[in-house]
Design a protein around this motif. Structure first.
Motif, PDB file in Angstrom:
ATOM      1  N   ARG A 182       0.832  -0.510  -0.124  1.00  0.00           N
ATOM      2  CA  ARG A 182       0.245   0.315   0.026  1.00  0.00           C
ATOM      3  C   ARG A 182       0.944   1.378   0.481  1.00  0.00           C
ATOM      4  N   GLU A 183       0.727   2.040  -0.915  1.00  0.00           N
ATOM      5  CA  GLU A 183       0.889   2.709  -0.911  1.00  0.00           C
ATOM      6  C   GLU A 183       0.792   4.496  -0.877  1.00  0.00           C
ATOM      7  N   MET A 184       0.722   5.557  -0.416  1.00  0.00           N
ATOM      8  CA  MET A 184      -0.195   6.684   0.553  1.00  0.00           C
ATOM      9  C   MET A 184       0.708   7.773  -0.240  1.00  0.00           C
ATOM     10  N   GLU A 185       0.171   9.204  -0.557  1.00  0.00           N
ATOM     11  CA  GLU A 185       0.252  10.146  -0.871  1.00  0.00           C
ATOM     12  C   GLU A 185      -0.048  11.562  -0.253  1.00  0.00           C
ATOM     13  N   LEU A 186       0.281  12.223  -0.176  1.00  0.00           N
ATOM     14  CA  LEU A 186      -0.594  13.355   0.617  1.00  0.00           C
ATOM     15  C   LEU A 186      -0.262  14.994   0.002  1.00  0.00           C
ATOM     16  N   PHE A 187      -0.726  15.494  -0.634  1.00  0.00           N
ATOM     17  CA  PHE A 187      -0.442  16.793  -1.404  1.00  0.00           C
ATOM     18  C   PHE A 187      -1.023  17.854  -0.476  1.00  0.00           C
ATOM     19  N   ASN A 188      -0.309  19.011  -1.160  1.00  0.00           N
ATOM     20  CA  ASN A 188      -0.976  20.251  -0.943  1.00  0.00           C
ATOM     21  C   ASN A 188      -1.551  21.023  -1.873  1.00  0.00           C
ATOM     22  N   GLN A 189      -2.225  21.701  -1.279  1.00  0.00           N
ATOM     23  CA  GLN A 189      -2.923  22.915  -2.532  1.00  0.00           C
ATOM     24  C   GLN A 189      -2.431  23.543  -4.018  1.00  0.00           C
ATOM     25  N   ASP A 190      -0.568  23.620  -3.632  1.00  0.00           N
ATOM     26  CA  ASP A 190       0.009  24.228  -4.898  1.00  0.00           C
ATOM     27  C   ASP A 190       0.462  22.311  -5.705  1.00  0.00           C
ATOM     28  N   GLY A 191       0.239  20.967  -5.442  1.00  0.00           N
ATOM     29  CA  GLY A 191       0.008  20.023  -5.747  1.00  0.00           C
ATOM     30  C   GLY A 191       1.672  19.457  -5.559  1.00  0.00           C
ATOM     31  N   GLN A 192       2.371  20.313  -4.643  1.00  0.00           N
ATOM     32  CA  GLN A 192       3.664  19.330  -3.667  1.00  0.00           C
ATOM     33  C   GLN A 192       3.114  18.619  -2.705  1.00  0.00           C
ATOM     34  N   ARG A 193       3.981  16.730  -3.043  1.00  0.00           N
ATOM     35  CA  ARG A 193       4.516  16.216  -2.104  1.00  0.00           C
ATOM     36  C   ARG A 193       4.488  16.221  -0.962  1.00  0.00           C
ATOM     37  N   THR A 194       3.506  16.391  -0.104  1.00  0.00           N
ATOM     38  CA  THR A 194       4.074  16.558   1.987  1.00  0.00           C
ATOM     39  C   THR A 194       4.387  15.418   2.029  1.00  0.00           C
ATOM     40  N   ASN A 195       3.750  14.067   2.074  1.00  0.00           N
ATOM     41  CA  ASN A 195       3.722  12.519   3.276  1.00  0.00           C
ATOM     42  C   ASN A 195       4.228  11.571   2.150  1.00  0.00           C
ATOM     43  N   HIS A 196       4.840  11.048   1.601  1.00  0.00           N
ATOM     44  CA  HIS A 196       5.075   9.594   0.987  1.00  0.00           C
ATOM     45  C   HIS A 196       4.873   8.410   1.911  1.00  0.00           C
ATOM     46  N   GLN A 197       4.076   7.625   2.050  1.00  0.00           N
ATOM     47  CA  GLN A 197       4.560   6.247   2.836  1.00  0.00           C
ATOM     48  C   GLN A 197       4.374   5.178   2.251  1.00  0.00           C
ATOM     49  N   TYR A 198       5.106   4.060   2.786  1.00  0.00           N
ATOM     50  CA  TYR A 198       4.402   3.053   2.238  1.00  0.00           C
ATOM     51  C   TYR A 198       4.345   1.565   2.779  1.00  0.00           C
ATOM     52  N   THR A 199       3.739   1.015   2.675  1.00  0.00           N
ATOM     53  CA  THR A 199       3.220  -0.500   3.820  1.00  0.00           C
ATOM     54  C   THR A 199       3.135  -1.956   3.112  1.00  0.00           C
ATOM     55  N   THR A 200       3.763  -2.787   4.016  1.00  0.00           N
ATOM     56  CA  THR A 200       4.456  -3.782   2.799  1.00  0.00           C
ATOM     57  C   THR A 200       4.006  -5.562   4.175  1.00  0.00           C
ATOM     58  N   TYR A 201       3.277  -5.775   3.634  1.00  0.00           N
ATOM     59  CA  TYR A 201       2.626  -7.078   4.102  1.00  0.00           C
ATOM     60  C   TYR A 201       3.091  -8.448   3.811  1.00  0.00           C
ATOM     61  N   THR A 202       3.020  -9.323   5.186  1.00  0.00           N
ATOM     62  CA  THR A 202       3.263 -10.626   5.260  1.00  0.00           C
ATOM     63  C   THR A 202       2.154 -11.204   5.978  1.00  0.00           C
ATOM     64  N   TYR A 203       2.845 -12.779   5.262  1.00  0.00           N
ATOM     65  CA  TYR A 203       0.923 -13.422   6.211  1.00  0.00           C
ATOM     66  C   TYR A 203       1.167 -15.057   5.559  1.00  0.00           C
ATOM     67  N   ASP A 204       0.472 -16.006   6.986  1.00  0.00           N
ATOM     68  CA  ASP A 204       1.102 -17.231   6.217  1.00  0.00           C
ATOM     69  C   ASP A 204       0.107 -18.163   5.344  1.00  0.00           C
ATOM     70  N   ASN A 205       0.942 -18.972   5.739  1.00  0.00           N
ATOM     71  CA  ASN A 205       0.057 -19.962   4.782  1.00  0.00           C
ATOM     72  C   ASN A 205      -1.558 -20.200   4.885  1.00  0.00           C
ATOM     73  N   ASN A 206      -1.879 -19.833   6.079  1.00  0.00           N
ATOM     74  CA  ASN A 206      -3.117 -19.788   6.402  1.00  0.00           C
ATOM     75  C   ASN A 206      -3.833 -18.248   5.838  1.00  0.00           C
ATOM     76  N   GLY A 207      -3.054 -17.580   5.400  1.00  0.00           N
ATOM     77  CA  GLY A 207      -3.557 -15.984   5.296  1.00  0.00           C
ATOM     78  C   GLY A 207      -4.101 -15.578   6.553  1.00  0.00           C
ATOM     79  N   HIS A 208      -3.145 -15.666   7.107  1.00  0.00           N
ATOM     80  CA  HIS A 208      -2.728 -14.672   8.617  1.00  0.00           C
ATOM     81  C   HIS A 208      -2.268 -13.741   8.620  1.00  0.00           C
TER      82      HIS A 208
END
Length: 201
Positions: free
Chosen positions: A100-126
Motif C-alpha cells: 500500500r502506497e499513500m501520497e498526500l499533496f498540498n494545494q499547490d500539488g507538492q507532495r507533503t507525505n509519502h509512505q508505503y506499507t508492506t504486508y506478509t501472511y502465513d500459509n493460512n492467510g493470517h
C-alpha cells in the motif's frame, strides 16, 4: 450490515421512510448532498459530497478503482478542482493486500507525505507483519507483528517510532480468550492484564 430478527439486513437505506428524523453533526450543516457513481459490476467508483453552511460551500470528490473486487487506487480531491490531496495505490496477491502506497499533496500539488506499507501472511492467510516506511527517508514509521497458534492469535506487537507494546493472549481448550497481558516493551512483566471468565459450557 446487521442481523435483525435473525435476518442479515443492510443498514444503508436507498430512501428514508416518511417521518424519519435525521441528525446532523454539531456544527450543523445546512445541506449535505452526496452523489455516488457505480460501475457495471456494481463496484463503487466515485462520489462527490457537497456541503453548504451559511455562505460556505465545500465539495469533496472521492474516486476508487477496483480489480477483481479489490481496491487498487483511491483519490480524494478536496474542492473538486482536479488537484488530488490524497492518492492511495494498493497491490494484491491472491486477494491478500501485499503493498500500500499513500501520497498526500498540498494545494499547490507538492507532495507533503509519502509512505508505503508492506504486508506478509502465513500459509493460512493470517497476517504476520505489516511495516510502514517513510518513502523519502526509508525509516520505519510503525509496524505490527503477529504470532499465531492455528487460528488463535498468540501475540500482537505494535511499534510506533520509539514506542513498542505487546499483547499476549491465552485461551481455554475451546479457543475462548482467558487473558490478555499487555506489555510496554521491553518485557518481562506485563503493565496490566485483562482476565475473561465464561459462564457458558
Amino acid at each position: 450490515t446487521s442481523a435483525v430478527n435473525g435476518v442479515l439486513t443492510s443498514r444503508i437505506l436507498p430512501t428514508f421512510p416518511s417521518g424519519t428524523v435525521v441528525s446532523t453533526p454539531r456544527h450543523q450543516m445546512d445541506l449535505v448532498i452526496t452523489e455516488w457513481d457505480w460501475d457495471s459490476d456494481g463496484e463503487y467508483r466515485s462520489g462527490t459530497t457537497t456541503t453548504w453552511s451559511g455562505n460556505y460551500s465545500s465539495v469533496v470528490f472521492y474516486g476508487e478503482t477496483y480489480e477483481n473486487g479489490n481496491l487498487v487506487r483511491s483519490v480524494t480531491d478536496n474542492g473538486h478542482d482536479g488537484q488530488n490531496e490524497e492518492e492511495i495505490h494498493q497491490t494484491w496477491v491472491d486477494d491478500l493486500l501485499a503493498f500500500r502506497e499513500m501520497e498526500l499533496f498540498n494545494q499547490d500539488g507538492q507532495r507533503t507525505n509519502h509512505q508505503y506499507t508492506t504486508y506478509t501472511y502465513d500459509n493460512n492467510g493470517h497476517s504476520l507483519q505489516l511495516v510502514t516506511v517513510d518513502a523519502s527517508t526509508n525509516e520505519e514509521i510503525n509496524h505490527e507483528y503477529r504470532t499465531w497458534n492455528g487460528d488463535l492469535l498468540e501475540s500482537l506487537e505494535i511499534g510506533y517510532q520509539n514506542d513498542t507494546t505487546t499483547d499476549v493472549y491465552t485461551y481455554d481448550e475451546k479457543g475462548r480468550i482467558l487473558q490478555d497481558a499487555f506489555y510496554m516493551n521491553p518485557r518481562p512483566n506485563p503493565s496490566y492484564t485483562t482476565d475473561h471468565q465464561w459462564n457458558c459450557p
